[in-house]
Design a protein around this motif. Structure first.
Motif, PDB file in Angstrom:
ATOM      1  N   ASN A 627      50.265  30.712  55.545  1.00  0.00           N
ATOM      2  CA  ASN A 627      49.858  30.316  56.885  1.00  0.00           C
ATOM      3  C   ASN A 627      51.027  29.859  57.745  1.00  0.00           C
ATOM      4  OD1 ASN A 627      47.842  29.643  58.843  1.00  0.00           O
ATOM      5  ND2 ASN A 627      46.462  29.398  57.074  1.00  0.00           N
ATOM      6  N   ASN A 631      52.394  31.837  61.010  1.00  0.00           N
ATOM      7  CA  ASN A 631      52.488  31.162  62.321  1.00  0.00           C
ATOM      8  C   ASN A 631      53.900  31.272  62.881  1.00  0.00           C
ATOM      9  OD1 ASN A 631      49.862  30.450  62.612  1.00  0.00           O
ATOM     10  ND2 ASN A 631      50.121  28.278  62.065  1.00  0.00           N
ATOM     11  N   TYR A 635      54.328  32.976  66.404  1.00  0.00           N
ATOM     12  CA  TYR A 635      54.688  32.229  67.620  1.00  0.00           C
ATOM     13  C   TYR A 635      56.189  32.348  67.948  1.00  0.00           C
ATOM     14  CZ  TYR A 635      49.931  30.594  67.394  1.00  0.00           C
ATOM     15  OH  TYR A 635      48.572  30.571  67.367  1.00  0.00           O
ATOM     16  N   GLY A 663      57.833  26.942  70.277  1.00  0.00           N
ATOM     17  CA  GLY A 663      57.844  25.480  70.175  1.00  0.00           C
ATOM     18  C   GLY A 663      56.510  24.874  70.591  1.00  0.00           C
ATOM     19  N   ILE A 664      56.377  23.562  70.340  1.00  0.00           N
ATOM     20  CA  ILE A 664      55.107  22.848  70.627  1.00  0.00           C
ATOM     21  C   ILE A 664      55.412  21.586  71.434  1.00  0.00           C
ATOM     22  CG2 ILE A 664      53.118  21.680  69.560  1.00  0.00           C
ATOM     23  CD1 ILE A 664      54.073  23.411  66.990  1.00  0.00           C
ATOM     24  N   ILE A 672      47.518  19.836  66.866  1.00  0.00           N
ATOM     25  CA  ILE A 672      47.463  21.196  66.304  1.00  0.00           C
ATOM     26  C   ILE A 672      46.875  21.239  64.900  1.00  0.00           C
ATOM     27  CG2 ILE A 672      49.315  22.223  67.722  1.00  0.00           C
ATOM     28  CD1 ILE A 672      51.214  21.743  65.373  1.00  0.00           C
ATOM     29  N   VAL A 679      47.014  25.441  71.278  1.00  0.00           N
ATOM     30  CA  VAL A 679      47.789  25.027  72.450  1.00  0.00           C
ATOM     31  C   VAL A 679      47.383  25.936  73.602  1.00  0.00           C
ATOM     32  CG1 VAL A 679      50.103  24.764  73.427  1.00  0.00           C
ATOM     33  CG2 VAL A 679      49.678  24.170  71.032  1.00  0.00           C
ATOM     34  N   LEU A 690      42.404  31.412  65.974  1.00  0.00           N
ATOM     35  CA  LEU A 690      41.176  30.623  66.154  1.00  0.00           C
ATOM     36  C   LEU A 690      41.402  29.132  65.938  1.00  0.00           C
ATOM     37  CD1 LEU A 690      38.495  32.908  64.497  1.00  0.00           C
ATOM     38  CD2 LEU A 690      38.760  32.407  66.915  1.00  0.00           C
ATOM     39  N   GLY A 691      42.614  28.750  65.651  1.00  0.00           N
ATOM     40  CA  GLY A 691      42.906  27.318  65.495  1.00  0.00           C
ATOM     41  C   GLY A 691      42.358  26.754  64.192  1.00  0.00           C
ATOM     42  N   MET A 692      42.287  27.565  63.145  1.00  0.00           N
ATOM     43  CA  MET A 692      41.748  27.046  61.885  1.00  0.00           C
ATOM     44  C   MET A 692      42.843  26.836  60.846  1.00  0.00           C
ATOM     45  SD  MET A 692      38.221  29.188  61.451  1.00  0.00           S
ATOM     46  CE  MET A 692      38.955  30.805  61.501  1.00  0.00           C
ATOM     47  N   GLY A 693      43.920  27.662  60.939  1.00  0.00           N
ATOM     48  CA  GLY A 693      44.968  27.686  59.917  1.00  0.00           C
ATOM     49  C   GLY A 693      45.526  26.318  59.581  1.00  0.00           C
ATOM     50  N   LEU A 694      46.086  25.641  60.554  1.00  0.00           N
ATOM     51  CA  LEU A 694      46.753  24.353  60.287  1.00  0.00           C
ATOM     52  C   LEU A 694      45.768  23.285  59.813  1.00  0.00           C
ATOM     53  CD1 LEU A 694      49.456  24.087  63.122  1.00  0.00           C
ATOM     54  CD2 LEU A 694      49.773  24.632  60.697  1.00  0.00           C
ATOM     55  N   TYR A 695      44.520  23.403  60.272  1.00  0.00           N
ATOM     56  CA  TYR A 695      43.485  22.462  59.839  1.00  0.00           C
ATOM     57  C   TYR A 695      43.288  22.585  58.334  1.00  0.00           C
ATOM     58  CZ  TYR A 695      38.763  20.465  59.435  1.00  0.00           C
ATOM     59  OH  TYR A 695      37.664  19.732  59.063  1.00  0.00           O
ATOM     60  N   SER A 718      60.235  25.523  66.078  1.00  0.00           N
ATOM     61  CA  SER A 718      59.546  24.435  65.374  1.00  0.00           C
ATOM     62  C   SER A 718      59.940  24.420  63.913  1.00  0.00           C
ATOM     63  CB  SER A 718      58.031  24.628  65.449  1.00  0.00           C
ATOM     64  OG  SER A 718      57.631  25.024  66.737  1.00  0.00           O
ATOM     65  N   PHE A 720      58.136  23.006  60.394  1.00  0.00           N
ATOM     66  CA  PHE A 720      57.031  22.357  59.688  1.00  0.00           C
ATOM     67  C   PHE A 720      57.560  21.912  58.341  1.00  0.00           C
ATOM     68  CE2 PHE A 720      53.184  22.994  62.194  1.00  0.00           C
ATOM     69  CZ  PHE A 720      53.617  23.898  63.144  1.00  0.00           C
TER      70      PHE A 720
HETATM   71  P1  ADP Z   1      45.928  29.711  65.203  1.00  0.00           P
HETATM   72  O1  ADP Z   1      44.948  30.529  64.583  1.00  0.00           O
HETATM   73  O2  ADP Z   1      45.682  29.497  66.672  1.00  0.00           O
HETATM   74  O3  ADP Z   1      47.306  30.047  64.919  1.00  0.00           O
HETATM   75  P2  ADP Z   1      46.586  27.314  63.742  1.00  0.00           P
HETATM   76  O4  ADP Z   1      45.710  26.196  63.285  1.00  0.00           O
HETATM   77  O5  ADP Z   1      47.386  28.009  62.747  1.00  0.00           O
HETATM   78  O6  ADP Z   1      45.680  28.245  64.624  1.00  0.00           O
HETATM   79  O7  ADP Z   1      47.579  26.716  64.784  1.00  0.00           O
HETATM   80  C1  ADP Z   1      47.093  25.904  65.763  1.00  0.00           C
HETATM   81  C2  ADP Z   1      47.933  26.022  66.967  1.00  0.00           C
HETATM   82  O8  ADP Z   1      49.204  25.491  66.741  1.00  0.00           O
HETATM   83  C3  ADP Z   1      48.212  27.426  67.395  1.00  0.00           C
HETATM   84  O9  ADP Z   1      47.193  27.880  68.241  1.00  0.00           O
HETATM   85  C4  ADP Z   1      49.511  27.322  68.120  1.00  0.00           C
HETATM   86  O10 ADP Z   1      49.287  27.005  69.428  1.00  0.00           O
HETATM   87  C5  ADP Z   1      50.190  26.198  67.426  1.00  0.00           C
HETATM   88  N1  ADP Z   1      51.205  26.577  66.463  1.00  0.00           N
HETATM   89  C6  ADP Z   1      51.070  26.683  65.135  1.00  0.00           C
HETATM   90  N2  ADP Z   1      52.214  27.050  64.563  1.00  0.00           N
HETATM   91  C7  ADP Z   1      53.121  27.208  65.543  1.00  0.00           C
HETATM   92  C8  ADP Z   1      54.500  27.595  65.595  1.00  0.00           C
HETATM   93  N3  ADP Z   1      55.190  27.890  64.500  1.00  0.00           N
HETATM   94  N4  ADP Z   1      55.116  27.615  66.802  1.00  0.00           N
HETATM   95  C9  ADP Z   1      54.441  27.323  67.901  1.00  0.00           C
HETATM   96  N5  ADP Z   1      53.146  26.959  67.917  1.00  0.00           N
HETATM   97  C10 ADP Z   1      52.477  26.911  66.749  1.00  0.00           C
END
Ligand code: ADP
Length: 730
Positions: A627, A631, A635, A663-664, A672, A679, A690-695, A718, A720
């Motif tokens: 994941n 990402n 991004y 970037g964020i 996030i 974002v 869909l904004g589920m991955g990081l969750y 960024s 992580f």
């Molecule tokens: P998505 O399916 O939208 O990628 P995630 O939960 O993985 O959902 O990420 C949530 C949000 O975090 C993303 O929509 C994006 O805006 C931001 N994000 C995640 N990873 C990155 C990254 N490496 N660089 C920039 N923004 C990121």
């Protein structure tokens, strides 16, 4: 025996024909030669013969008072040397009878000019003396200082009070002596007044300070004198009094001072001040009153003041005022007064009190007016804000509670209604935040209350109350500290159940949808695989290639559905994990290979290694890094490389996924990791997700006892950072 001629004896009456009543002829040694029959002889019931030939000073009536006897002896002695002696004396003719005499002793000389004999004449002045004594007694009884003076300034008399007060004897006061009693500052004035009176024959009247003999203190007197004239109109005496007016003076002075200070006060106080006559006619306005109304005394005094009243207040004001005047009672009125300069009206609080004399009669009214415009405005603003607050309090939208610590001390009906509590519960002090909070929200509630000390408010947070009937009520709660002692907090409580229900429905929908989608998708996948394999067998390459593209899309769809399922599982209580030994280096190699397979245009640079394994769920951990790397690539649309740094310490491994992408923004770094959060920046939005991955990532890392943080700069990229402990409690 001395012989006396008859003629001589007859001559006795001539000595002082007018008033001579008794006469005696003596030898120069004082032996009686002749005596007439008038008193005192008669009163002493003696005959002439019994006295003639004896020393007069030895007679019964002369010797009774030693002072009188001595007076006579001295007079005889002096007369025998040739003087005429006159004196006043008292003789005592018989028991119970005294006579006052004005006595003249005259020498008679023979041819050789020697004193041959002495003639004594006596005038009975008993009556006069009595009258004088009476007058003296009378004069002494007068509560003033009294004195009589002859026109030439000779003082005949000072009453006892005069002597007592000044400490001066009559002799000391003679001439200019009495002037010593005057206050030095008053002397010239008194002298002038006295001289003028003597010259004009008019009344002498002046105020003068006289010194008290014993204490030396000065007191104010009113000195007055009237001339007494004889038949010819000649002044022969001045009759004077001095009246002590010290008290009066002092009172006058005090009155003057208090009047002065009153008027100073009236002019200094920041109020409007006025006085009226008992019937309400304005007699005085202080300067401030004139300044405020911008009018002159002519426009203001009398009964004209009511013209300055606001028309809406006039009737009410005049009614109260007339009533107060009629009853003689103090009054208090609030009314608006016109300001002369601007024509605007300001509110005044007016007090009026009657001023009474000793007899209780009202002599005037005293009034003050205090500008309460500001106060009125504040009151009005307060009233309005209270009204607003009340509207809010009484609305059935927001529950409001006031808490002191954990205790609910007040609540609006909405809150009581929400939680099924009653006002009685509240009054009985039975409402406490903690027992009303669902157990899983206690920690959050305690934390919110602790933050009050530093941030003075409670940032709105979600929780659940346990209602009286045992049901749960989802709420949104926030508050502000509004009193420090005791520490009171006003909290709002919003019924969150509708939103929560909606959320639940959404979760349910996701859960059902993902399950429902999974089965047919699996069937589709298997069918496609089967058909593709058949095409491959029959060398129908084109159709087989098309189907493998379909299969890739199915895989994508599968991943999406799997994530949806994961999210709904986390919501419903958590994911299932297996426990196994995981070789991290190997896992990460696999992950990078998969990523490369999925995104052949990008390269993943791996730096370092962890060279260790840990206990965990291999697939789930793989999901984390897949994941993060996806990402990083997703991004970074314009960059071809992403980096992964690996390191390990004795107790933890650290994996950093680093990109040079969009970037964020700083403030979104926590958001996030929230469910479905993306974002909203236009560049980011353009990238599907869909904004589920990081969750899910955060949930898995969390489950493994690790942490995940992000460091980022917009436009630069960024990083992580995932840290996983090597030894962890299972
Ligand atoms: P998505 O399916 O939208 O990628 P995630 O939960 O993985 O959902 O990420 C949530 C949000 O975090 C993303 O929509 C994006 O805006 C931001 N994000 C995640 N990873 C990155 C990254 N490496 N660089 C920039 N923004 C990121």
């Amino acid at each position: 025996m001395v012989h006396v001629h008859q003629g001589e004896r007859l001559g006795l009456d001539d000595l002082d024909g007018l008033y001579s009543r008794s006469g005696v002829v003596l030898t120069p040694e004082g032996i009686v030669l002749e005596i007439n029959e008038v008193p005192p002889l008669a009163e002493a019931q003696l005959r002439r013969e019994e006295v003639i030939g004896y020393p007069l000073a030895e007679t019964w009536w002369w010797s009774f008072y030693p002072v009188s006897q001595a007076q006579l002896r001295t007079a005889i002695k002096r007369t025998s040397r040739g003087e005429t002696v006159r004196f006043e004396t008292v003789i005592h003719p018989r028991e119970g009878l005294d006579r006052h005499l004005d006595v003249v002793v005259t020498p008679r000389r023979d041819a050789d000019h020697h004193v041959a004999y002495l003639v004594i004449t006596g005038i009975d002045i008993t009556e006069r003396k009595r009258a004088e004594a009476e007058i003296h007694a009378l004069i002494d009884a007068i509560p003033q200082l009294v004195w009589t003076t002859q026109p030439d300034g000779f003082h005949d008399l000072f009453n006892q009070r005069w002597h007592d007060y000044t400490g001066q004897s009559t002799a000391e006061a003679q001439g200019e002596g009495w002037m010593q009693c005057l206050h030095p500052e008053d002397q010239p004035r008194v002298c002038y007044a006295w001289q003028r009176a003597v010259q004009t024959g008019g009344v002498y009247e002046t105020e003068v300070r006289l010194r008290q003999g014993t204490t030396g203190e000065y007191r104010w007197f009113l000195a007055r004198a009237l001339p007494v004239r004889d038949d010819t109109g000649q002044i022969f005496k001045w009759f004077g009094t001095s009246t002590d007016i010290e008290e009066q003076k002092r009172t006058e002075q005090q009155l003057k001072e208090s009047r002065e200070s009153l008027s100073v006060l009236a002019e200094t106080v920041p109020q409007l001040v006025w006085t009226t006559s008992p019937d309400g006619c304005v007699e005085y306005w202080n300067q401030r009153r004139y300044d405020y109304s911008g009018s002159s005394p002519a426009q203001a005094l009398g009964h004209r003041w009511s013209q300055f009243l606001h028309p809406d207040d006039a009737q009410r004001t005049l009614k109260i005022w007339h009533q107060a005047l009629a009853m003689g009672e103090p009054y208090e009125i609030e009314y608006r007064l016109k300001e002369g300069q601007t024509g605007a009206y300001r509110w005044f609080l007016t007090h009026g009190v009657p001023v009474r004399d000793e007899g209780g009669q009202i002599v005037k009214w005293f009034g003050t007016g205090t500008d309460i415009e500001e106060q009125k405005r504040t009151e009005e603003a307060l009233r309005q804000s209270q009204e607003h607050a009340n509207t809010l309090m009484n609305s059935n939208i927001i529950g409001i509670i006031i808490t002191e610590g954990e205790q609910i001390v007040d609540a609006n009906d909405t809150f009581l209604h929400m939680t099924g509590s009653t006002r009685e519960d509240l009054r009985a002090g039975q409402m406490n935040v903690m027992p009303m909070t669902a157990p899983e929200y206690l920690a959050r509630t305690v934390e919110a209350h602790q933050k009050l000390d530093t941030q003075q408010s409670i940032t709105p947070y979600e929780k659940e109350y346990i209602c009286q009937d045992g049901s749960r009520l989802p709420v949104l709660v926030g508050g502000v500290l509004f009193q420090h002692h005791p520490c009171q907090v006003i909290n709002f409580v919003l019924d969150n159940s509708a939103r929560k229900e909606l959320e639940q429905r959404k979760d349910d929908f996701i859960s059902i949808a993902s399950h429902e989608l999974k089965t047919p998708l699996t069937a589709v996948k298997m069918q496609t695989q089967l058909v593709r394999k058949r095409f491959e067998k029959h060398a129908q390459r084109e159709a087989a290639t098309a189907l493998s593209r379909v299969e890739r899309s199915i895989k994508q769809l599968e991943r999406l559905i799997a994530e949806l399922l994961d999210v709904s599982k986390i919501q419903a209580g958590g994911l299932e994990y297996v426990r196994e030994r995981v070789d991290l280096d190997e896992l990460l190699r696999e992950v990078t290979a998969t990523i490369h397979h999925l995104h052949p245009s990008h390269t993943t640079q791996v730096r370092g290694s962890v060279q260790t394994s840990l206990i965990g769920d291999r697939d789930r951990l793989g999901q984390v890094f897949t994941n993060l790397l996806s990402n990083a690539i997703k991004y970074s649309p314009d960059v071809r490389t992403v980096e992964m740094d690996l390191s390990a310490s004795d107790d933890a491994v650290t994996i950093r996924v680093h990109d040079h992408g969009l970037g964020i923004p700083r403030e979104l770094r926590d958001k996030i990791f929230e469910r479905f959060y993306r974002v909203t920046d236009s560049k980011q939005k353009a990238i599907p997700g869909l904004g589920m991955g990081l969750y899910i990532v955060a949930e898995i890392v969390n489950h493994h006892g690790g942490t995940i943080t992000v460091d980022s700069a917009v436009g630069k990229g960024s990083t992580f950072t995932v840290t996983l402990p090597l030894m962890r409690d299972a």
